[in-house]
Design an enzyme around this catalytic site. Structure first.
Site, PDB file in Angstrom:
ATOM      1  N   GLY A 182       0.810  -1.206   0.000  1.00 26.94           N
ATOM      2  CA  GLY A 182       0.000   0.000   0.000  1.00 26.94           C
ATOM      3  C   GLY A 182       0.848   1.262   0.000  1.00 26.94           C
ATOM      4  O   GLY A 182       2.047   1.244   0.313  1.00 26.94           O
ATOM      5  N   GLN A 183       0.226   2.399  -0.321  1.00 23.59           N
ATOM      6  CA  GLN A 183       0.988   3.639  -0.423  1.00 23.59           C
ATOM      7  C   GLN A 183       1.538   4.111   0.925  1.00 23.59           C
ATOM      8  O   GLN A 183       2.627   4.696   0.984  1.00 23.59           O
ATOM      9  CB  GLN A 183       0.165   4.741  -1.087  1.00 23.59           C
ATOM     10  CG  GLN A 183      -1.090   5.175  -0.380  1.00 23.59           C
ATOM     11  CD  GLN A 183      -1.744   6.388  -1.042  1.00 23.59           C
ATOM     12  OE1 GLN A 183      -1.078   7.210  -1.665  1.00 23.59           O
ATOM     13  NE2 GLN A 183      -3.056   6.498  -0.930  1.00 23.59           N
ATOM     14  N   ASP A 220      -1.397 -12.984   5.883  1.00 23.47           N
ATOM     15  CA  ASP A 220      -2.779 -12.709   5.478  1.00 23.47           C
ATOM     16  C   ASP A 220      -3.589 -12.376   6.728  1.00 23.47           C
ATOM     17  O   ASP A 220      -3.887 -13.258   7.539  1.00 23.47           O
ATOM     18  CB  ASP A 220      -3.360 -13.927   4.761  1.00 23.47           C
ATOM     19  CG  ASP A 220      -4.749 -13.668   4.190  1.00 23.47           C
ATOM     20  OD1 ASP A 220      -5.384 -12.665   4.581  1.00 23.47           O
ATOM     21  OD2 ASP A 220      -5.211 -14.478   3.362  1.00 23.47           O
ATOM     22  N   THR A 247      -9.106  -0.471   0.376  1.00 25.85           N
ATOM     23  CA  THR A 247      -9.301   0.977   0.349  1.00 25.85           C
ATOM     24  C   THR A 247     -10.082   1.497  -0.853  1.00 25.85           C
ATOM     25  O   THR A 247     -10.362   2.695  -0.906  1.00 25.85           O
ATOM     26  CB  THR A 247      -7.933   1.693   0.365  1.00 25.85           C
ATOM     27  OG1 THR A 247      -7.154   1.259  -0.757  1.00 25.85           O
ATOM     28  CG2 THR A 247      -7.180   1.391   1.657  1.00 25.85           C
ATOM     29  N   THR A 249     -10.129   5.721   9.263  1.00 26.06           N
ATOM     30  CA  THR A 249     -10.476   6.707   8.245  1.00 26.06           C
ATOM     31  C   THR A 249     -11.511   7.709   8.734  1.00 26.06           C
ATOM     32  O   THR A 249     -12.309   7.416   9.643  1.00 26.06           O
ATOM     33  CB  THR A 249     -11.035   5.987   6.995  1.00 26.06           C
ATOM     34  OG1 THR A 249     -11.481   6.952   6.035  1.00 26.06           O
ATOM     35  CG2 THR A 249     -12.209   5.101   7.352  1.00 26.06           C
ATOM     36  N   ASP A 250     -11.529   8.881   8.093  1.00 26.68           N
ATOM     37  CA  ASP A 250     -12.558   9.872   8.345  1.00 26.68           C
ATOM     38  C   ASP A 250     -13.926   9.406   7.846  1.00 26.68           C
ATOM     39  O   ASP A 250     -14.961   9.951   8.251  1.00 26.68           O
ATOM     40  CB  ASP A 250     -12.193  11.199   7.664  1.00 26.68           C
ATOM     41  CG  ASP A 250     -11.985  11.053   6.156  1.00 26.68           C
ATOM     42  OD1 ASP A 250     -11.468  10.008   5.720  1.00 26.68           O
ATOM     43  OD2 ASP A 250     -12.329  12.001   5.421  1.00 26.68           O
ATOM     44  N   TYR A 297     -17.416   0.924   2.744  1.00 28.49           N
ATOM     45  CA  TYR A 297     -16.020   1.090   3.157  1.00 28.49           C
ATOM     46  C   TYR A 297     -15.954   1.627   4.584  1.00 28.49           C
ATOM     47  O   TYR A 297     -15.249   1.087   5.440  1.00 28.49           O
ATOM     48  CB  TYR A 297     -15.305   2.032   2.195  1.00 28.49           C
ATOM     49  CG  TYR A 297     -13.952   2.490   2.692  1.00 28.49           C
ATOM     50  CD1 TYR A 297     -12.878   1.602   2.764  1.00 28.49           C
ATOM     51  CD2 TYR A 297     -13.746   3.808   3.092  1.00 28.49           C
ATOM     52  CE1 TYR A 297     -11.639   2.016   3.235  1.00 28.49           C
ATOM     53  CE2 TYR A 297     -12.513   4.233   3.560  1.00 28.49           C
ATOM     54  CZ  TYR A 297     -11.462   3.337   3.628  1.00 28.49           C
ATOM     55  OH  TYR A 297     -10.234   3.754   4.090  1.00 28.49           O
ATOM     56  N   LYS A 317     -14.424  -0.191   8.000  1.00 28.47           N
ATOM     57  CA  LYS A 317     -13.359   0.400   8.806  1.00 28.47           C
ATOM     58  C   LYS A 317     -13.821   0.628  10.250  1.00 28.47           C
ATOM     59  O   LYS A 317     -13.033   0.470  11.189  1.00 28.47           O
ATOM     60  CB  LYS A 317     -12.894   1.709   8.178  1.00 28.47           C
ATOM     61  CG  LYS A 317     -12.178   1.546   6.843  1.00 28.47           C
ATOM     62  CD  LYS A 317     -10.903   0.719   6.956  1.00 28.47           C
ATOM     63  CE  LYS A 317      -9.795   1.478   7.632  1.00 28.47           C
ATOM     64  NZ  LYS A 317      -8.522   0.676   7.659  1.00 28.47           N
TER      65      LYS A 317
END
Length: 303
Positions: free
Chosen positions: A14-15, A41, A67, A106-107, A130, A134
């Site tokens: 991921g980034q 995993d 994501t 996450t927001d 999503y 989360k």
């Protein structure tokens, strides 16, 4: 152990993980051990248990995530399996070994209806699959490991993978006039800056009183803006760096049909994190510049 702090990091591809790898190369006191899904995993408890038992890290940092917001709407079970079940597996197993866990959220756990910045105690009410997945992860981590830090961040961009900034520059390089939504407000956050904050946080958590510090925090760049304003800043910085530029026009979210609804205003308050650990983000123009200079130059399509 060599005296360094060992951190098990999931989500290697991921980034945020790739940004953390850049930061970790200059952090001699921290040993980040990155794992992709083929070696760890998170959706499989035995995989988590085997790796944690073998590595015996000082911290677990969960960056593994599903994501893609629109794909999560199409395949909610897949998103929940990674973001909810996977986070729970890591939290439960790390707790068995008395290892603290840092988990990224996450927001999008908020519905975007609040006019002032969200604080950690505000009611969550995700409007898409999503966000729901989360939130499930947040709840599992908080419940299953008493030594936990849940960090809600927002609108990540980086030199790696596909994100809003890389898409924007690619589109600009092809001479397109871009219409960008001006009614979604949030905290555009460089993954490079967030990675530096994570490294700093790990150092601070080595001697922390977990009874008073465990919990949910907001950690994102502190300058809220619309996606339209963000795009304008990216194009302006790109022009200064002799990169692609284009005209950017304001648009409404209602003009774009997407499988997943986006919350319109998810500005985060970082006061709690600031008071506990200190907030060290540069001005957004500096953050954008750092990312753009690390990006490959977009090439114009040839037909």
């Amino acid at each position: 152990m060599t005296g360094t702090t060992r951190v098990l990091v999931t989500g290697k591809n991921g980034q945020l993980s790739k940004s953390l790898k850049v930061v970790s190369d200059a952090a001699a006191d921290l040993e980040f051990c990155f794992f992709a899904r083929n070696t760890l995993d998170v959706t499989k408890a035995q995989s988590c248990s085997s790796m944690i038992d073998r590595l015996r890290p000082n911290f677990v940092l969960n960056l593994a995530a599903y994501t893609n917001v629109d794909d999560a709407e199409r395949f909610p079970d897949n998103a929940h399996h990674v973001n909810g079940v996977g986070a729970g597996n890591l939290a439960q197993i790390s707790a068995v070994y008395d290892i603290p866990i840092i988990h990224i959220s996450t927001d999008y756990v908020f519905d975007g209806e609040k006019r002032s910045p969200y604080v950690e105690t505000d009611r969550t009410n995700p409007v898409n699959a999503y966000g729901m997945s989360k939130l499930a992860g947040e709840n599992s981590v908080s419940r299953l490991n008493p030594k936990h830090i849940v960090l809600r961040t927002a609108w990540l961009y980086s030199p790696f993978g596909s994100n809003f900034v890389s898409w924007l520059l690619s589109a600009a390089a092809n001479g397109r006039q871009l219409r960008i939504v001006a009614d979604q407000v949030g905290n555009p956050t460089s993954a490079l800056d967030l990675a530096k904050s994570l490294a700093d946080l790990v150092r601070q958590l080595e001697d922390v009183d977990w009874a008073s510090h465990s919990g949910i925090y907001h950690l994102a760049a502190p300058e809220p803006m619309t996606r339209f304003q963000w795009a304008k800043k990216v194009i302006a910085v790109s022009g200064k760096l002799y990169g692609p530029t284009c005209q950017v026009c304001a648009a409404a979210s209602s003009e774009f049909a997407t499988p997943a609804v986006r919350p319109l205003r998810t500005v985060l308050s970082m006061d709690k994190y600031q008071n506990a650990f200190g907030l060290k983000f540069p001005p957004i123009e500096k953050s954008i510049s750092d990312v753009l200079q690390a990006l490959p130059r977009p090439r114009r399509d040839v037909h």
